[in-house]
Scaffold this active site. Sequence first.
Site, PDB file in Angstrom:
ATOM      1  N   ALA A   1       0.738  -1.164   0.116  1.00  0.00           N
ATOM      2  CA  ALA A   1      -0.060  -0.108   0.201  1.00  0.00           C
ATOM      3  C   ALA A   1       0.804   1.303   0.066  1.00  0.00           C
ATOM      4  O   ALA A   1       0.216   2.363  -0.351  1.00  0.00           O
ATOM      5  CB  ALA A   1      -1.002  -0.012   1.208  1.00  0.00           C
ATOM      6  N   ALA A   2       2.221   1.304   0.405  1.00  0.00           N
ATOM      7  CA  ALA A   2       2.837   2.550   0.510  1.00  0.00           C
ATOM      8  C   ALA A   2       3.157   3.093  -0.800  1.00  0.00           C
ATOM      9  O   ALA A   2       3.166   2.397  -1.739  1.00  0.00           O
ATOM     10  CB  ALA A   2       4.250   2.348   1.277  1.00  0.00           C
TER      11      ALA A   2
ATOM     12  N   GLY B   1      -1.294   6.380  -2.114  1.00  0.00           N
ATOM     13  CA  GLY B   1      -2.197   6.670  -3.238  1.00  0.00           C
ATOM     14  C   GLY B   1      -3.421   6.258  -3.455  1.00  0.00           C
ATOM     15  O   GLY B   1      -4.290   6.548  -3.867  1.00  0.00           O
ATOM     16  N   LYS B   2      -2.997   4.598  -3.616  1.00  0.00           N
ATOM     17  CA  LYS B   2      -4.230   3.697  -3.830  1.00  0.00           C
ATOM     18  C   LYS B   2      -5.101   3.268  -2.553  1.00  0.00           C
ATOM     19  O   LYS B   2      -6.284   3.366  -2.675  1.00  0.00           O
ATOM     20  CB  LYS B   2      -3.871   2.549  -4.695  1.00  0.00           C
ATOM     21  CG  LYS B   2      -3.044   3.026  -5.842  1.00  0.00           C
ATOM     22  CD  LYS B   2      -2.452   1.553  -6.398  1.00  0.00           C
ATOM     23  CE  LYS B   2      -1.835   1.974  -7.832  1.00  0.00           C
ATOM     24  NZ  LYS B   2      -0.632   2.945  -7.714  1.00  0.00           N
TER      25      LYS B   2
ATOM     26  N   ARG C   1       8.238   2.894   5.033  1.00  0.00           N
ATOM     27  CA  ARG C   1       7.338   3.155   3.998  1.00  0.00           C
ATOM     28  C   ARG C   1       5.999   3.196   4.673  1.00  0.00           C
ATOM     29  O   ARG C   1       5.161   3.878   4.432  1.00  0.00           O
ATOM     30  CB  ARG C   1       7.396   2.225   2.739  1.00  0.00           C
ATOM     31  CG  ARG C   1       8.689   2.495   1.832  1.00  0.00           C
ATOM     32  CD  ARG C   1       8.717   1.547   0.797  1.00  0.00           C
ATOM     33  NE  ARG C   1       7.624   1.442   0.156  1.00  0.00           N
ATOM     34  CZ  ARG C   1       7.336   2.084  -1.120  1.00  0.00           C
ATOM     35  NH1 ARG C   1       7.992   2.985  -1.458  1.00  0.00           N
ATOM     36  NH2 ARG C   1       6.224   1.945  -1.717  1.00  0.00           N
TER      37      ARG C   1
ATOM     38  N   CYS D   1       3.029  -0.971 -12.724  1.00  0.00           N
ATOM     39  CA  CYS D   1       3.632  -0.060 -13.563  1.00  0.00           C
ATOM     40  C   CYS D   1       4.685  -0.244 -14.693  1.00  0.00           C
ATOM     41  O   CYS D   1       5.526   0.429 -14.743  1.00  0.00           O
ATOM     42  CB  CYS D   1       3.984   1.311 -12.678  1.00  0.00           C
ATOM     43  SG  CYS D   1       5.534   1.199 -11.816  1.00  0.00           S
TER      44      CYS D   1
END
Length: 453
Positions: A110-111, A114-115, A138, A231
């Site tokens: 999760a770090a 943003g999501k 993080r 990504c």
Amino acid sequence: MKLPEKYCLEMRKLLGEDYQEYLESFGQPPRSGLRVNTLKISPERFLKISEWDLRAVPWIPNGFYYEGAASPARHPHYYAGLYYLQEPSAMTPASRLPVSPGDRVLDLCAAPGGKATELAARLQGRGFLLANDISASRAGGLLKNLELAGAANILVASEDPGRLAEAWPEGFDKILVDAPCSGEGMFRRDSRMAAYWEQAGPDSYAEVQARLLQAAWRMLRPGGKLLYSTCTFSLKENEEQILKLLKNHPDLSPEPVTPYFEGFEPGKLGLSEAVRIYPHKMPGEGHFLALLKKSGTFEAASEPVRKRKGTLPPEAEDFLKQVRRDFSGYEFLCHKEQIYALCPEMEIKKGIRFLRTGLLLGSVRRGRFEPSQALAMALKKEEFDSVLDLSSADPRTVKYLKGETISLLPEQEGGRARASGWQLICTDGFPLGFAKLAGQNLKNKYQPGWRWQ
């Protein structure tokens, strides 16, 4: 930018006649974006109060582009948690995981948040979100971003995914795995990623990604949905990972990523339900998404989840009389000096490394209750009895965010200020933090690690 030769060969094979157009996209500047936090404000209202020239990200309902001259990180609205700064394509995964209020949701990697902050907003305070990152440092940044966003129904952990799977077998309705990857989709945005790729390319990440997906499958409830994203463009890190998972677990099936957008490209290797985002096709960077559903129907246990319950200290009870939020159904956890409010759906497991369980209400020290920064951010202006509301253009707002002492005339300020006691400090109607008022002097309680620099 000099791209690795091996990478160029692979992209030429992947893109075919579109390869040259992809290379030309490196001559275009990367896009800057912000995503409105719908836990606090609607996109429509935000546009009315924003002072920047914003343009909608066409496939993200609460996403906007801003130009480089704008400085949204240097504005009181950022400190009020009204938006999160995020690359536009990176907004896509959380927007396409079909989360509904009341769901039990896991963000496995999760770090920096943003999501996770978008998933928390879509829960709208119901259900709960477990946000995890194996890196403790993080995870600290993740916690700050979730608290800044006003998320209260959260568990923030720094744990190995395998241990989480042991603790929560079939424990979540929706799971997001935004996996660590070789970052090919970010080469244009950060040229250093291309150099890292030569040191640690797709082969370096494939095993980690497979372990993450295996752990996520174990934690996904029957009937639940899992969204995997990266990504990067690598087949080994994307479609091949999903196809291997589907082969090993026939109870999973691919689902179309919806809502679809005309710039999306279908996945490769027959996985047409997946989505690829290319920088030469859409105004953003590169991404891959695949949505999977687990067959079956989940049957809840007949026994309710038991949590460790503490007695709420009288100092905390007295303070909470000023809070106009319904905590019925919540349980209070008292650990050392700190007091937490746990929503009804929350489940704490022994042996898991948590940074936060629920909403930190505050702490009792020397017979006094001190409310937390997290509580201030989780409240709405109308949910606290005594409020000082300053305009974002008022220089005292930035002074408050810097932790400075300011003098006020309460009767001249917006809100419901008293002559003394705890005040919820707001800007344009949105909470920033607490302060204690004595006469005309405001004792600043804004959290030191969050202060305006």
